[in-house]
Scaffold this active site. Structure first.
Site, mmCIF file in Angstrom:
data_model
loop_
_atom_site.group_PDB
_atom_site.id
_atom_site.type_symbol
_atom_site.label_atom_id
_atom_site.label_comp_id
_atom_site.label_asym_id
_atom_site.label_seq_id
_atom_site.Cartn_x
_atom_site.Cartn_y
_atom_site.Cartn_z
ATOM 1 C CB CYS A 331 65.756 2.210 17.107
ATOM 2 S SG CYS A 331 65.122 3.312 15.814
ATOM 3 C CG HIS A 436 70.396 4.302 16.504
ATOM 4 N ND1 HIS A 436 70.261 2.931 16.566
ATOM 5 C CD2 HIS A 436 69.339 4.748 15.765
ATOM 6 C CE1 HIS A 436 69.177 2.564 15.899
ATOM 7 N NE2 HIS A 436 68.596 3.645 15.413
#
Length: 495
Positions: A331, A436
């Site tokens: 991310c 994630h």
């Protein structure tokens, strides 16, 4: 709907832990139970099936209750992002960024309506709601605008447990002081006290417990001994309690402890691997030569990218890569791997462009549009065809630079069957993705670890293993067993 409330004398007293345990105990008894936290301030987030964002702790509590997480379980999520501001998320959707003072002026009434609306929805579906407070219910400078603690307990007439962490000292003073600062009608809701994280001989507490019960007229429901059970921390302060390399087992993986680190629950599955040692490394520390370095998610990519440069960690990473080291960015960490991070609307900083780590020929453009969604994809690396699930939470898009001139051509391939999710370089030393929950996927996690092990000449581990959720289920049962053994919950449980 029967309501139970768990409040604590301080942060990190064990509210999330006990709330989770109660959810699992009641679910095992056959109750249709749901967790609830009216307002949570956390950087560990989870994406529900409907695309809403909630605190990861409430997702764990939902799994403990054996139900699917929903936005009504955490109607308000505040995500700190530096400069004393937070992103405000209501019913799973980002609605703005504000300071603490502005939040209470602009969002207090709206927030309470969101909380009561969610409670009404949960009441129509569940038998029992187990609510978790935040911080302390007795912060006298904040009580008039506290949306999370005794206001919720009073609204629900909830049987309330007060939890205290005895490991940090001062437990009896914390309990007495907290109770004295509550209003009489609030104190009347407290049905019992739980002493958490006790180390030592239980009988040494007997005289103190007897005094406390006589002084407060509230029973001590139990004393929970200290146990090393894996349980996710809600914020990065919990990382300070983690040991560094705990033994000399096979693989050493360093995770950079960014100033605005987020979603570090991504790495719980790695921590559960007995052949892996995780080290959360301060940016001012010495990197050395671990088997891999992970740059985790960040709520404020640009600020943390600047921190990498100013602390010298960026140069250490360059040297590490030059020596053949392996880096994985997730991310925000993925965004940092590229050549440039553009912020055209200055959403995160005062400039419109920032120098990245220049490890991959990528550029990221920060945008106001927030991508929040669950994903089901197939891997291309480290092996093709592995099913992978996870979720995205990010602002910005990352793309290949069309014209990238360097002394050595860097070839990239897409990490998954969706090019927007990540890349890996030709030598498989630089990995980056937006996903994630990546390490929750057992086969992918073991395959990546085996890639690292092969670099060290170590034998491969079996890859035909279950996903991390099975390990998580065992942990949730262990938590429930511990609380059930040492705490008498009958005074607060439904009849």
């Amino acid at each position: 709907m029967k309501a139970i409330m768990v409040v604590g004398t301080t942060s990190h007293a064990g509210k999330s832990f006990i709330t989770t345990a109660i959810c699992r105990i009641l679910a095992r008894q056959g109750w249709h139970v749901t967790p609830f936290k009216g307002q949570n301030m956390a950087l560990n987030a989870y994406v529900t099936p409907t695309g809403g964002e909630i605190g990861h702790a409430q997702a764990v509590q939902a799994w403990a209750a054996k139900i699917t997480p929903s936005v009504d379980m955490n109607p308000i999520l505040l995500k700190p992002q530096g400069n004393m501001t937070s992103q405000v998320i209501i019913h799973g959707q980002a609605v703005g960024t504000t300071s603490a003072q502005e939040y209470y002026e602009q969002y207090f009434d709206r927030g309470w309506k969101a909380i009561t609306s969610s409670l009404d929805c949960l009441a129509s579906e569940y038998d029992v709601v187990v609510c978790e407070g935040a911080g302390s219910p007795a912060e006298i400078n904040l009580k008039h605008r506290d949306l999370t603690n005794m206001r919720v307990a009073h609204h629900l007439n909830a049987a309330t447990i007060l939890v205290v962490d005895i490991d940090r000292g001062g437990a009896f003073a914390h309990v007495v002081g907290t109770l004295q600062l509550l209003e009489p009608e609030e104190k009347a809701l407290i049905k019992g006290i739980v002493i958490n994280k006790f180390r030592g001989q239980r009988s040494l507490l007997d005289s103190g417990i007897e005094w406390l019960e006589n002084y407060t007229s509230i029973p001590v429901l139990g004393v929970i001994p200290w146990r090393e059970i894996m349980f996710p921390s809600e914020d990065s302060l919990g990382l300070l309690d983690r040991p560094s390399y705990r033994s000399t087992t096979s693989l050493k993986i360093s995770i950079l402890r960014l100033p605005h680190i987020s979603n570090f629950t991504d790495f719980d599955p790695l921590d559960a691997e007995t052949t892996v040692n995780l080290n959360y490394l301060d940016l001012r520390g010495t990197l050395g030569y671990p088997d891999a370095v992970i740059i985790p998610g960040s709520k404020t990519t640009i600020a943390d990218l600047i921190a990498l440069h100013t602390t010298g960690m960026a140069q250490q990473l360059q040297d590490y890569v030059s020596a053949g080291g392996v880096i994985l960015g997730i991310c925000g960490g993925f965004q940092m791997l590229g050549q440039t991070v553009f912020d055209p609307d200055q959403l995160e900083g005062g400039q419109k462009a920032y120098k990245g780590l220049n490890l991959l020929p990528l550029e990221t453009i920060i945008t106001s549009n927030k991508i929040v969604r669950q994903r089901q994809i197939m891997s291309n690396y480290p092996y093709s065809g592995l099913p992978v699930t996870g979720y995205e939470i990010h602002q910005g898009i990352t793309q290949l630079i069309q014209s990238y001139e360097t002394e050595q051509t860097i070839l990239l391939d897409q990490l998954f069957d969706d090019i927007s999710l990540g890349f890996v370089n030709e030598s498989q030393t630089i990995w980056g993705c937006y996903l994630h929950g990546l390490f929750d996927n057992g086969a992918w996690r073991r395959s990546w670890l085996n890639y690292l092990r092969q670099r060290r000449g170590l034998p491969s581990l079996p890859t035909g293993i279950a996903n991390y959720r099975e390990q998580r289920e065992a942990n949730l049962d262990a938590i429930a067993d511990l609380v059930e053994e040492f705490v008498n919950l009958k005074p607060v449980f439904p009849k």
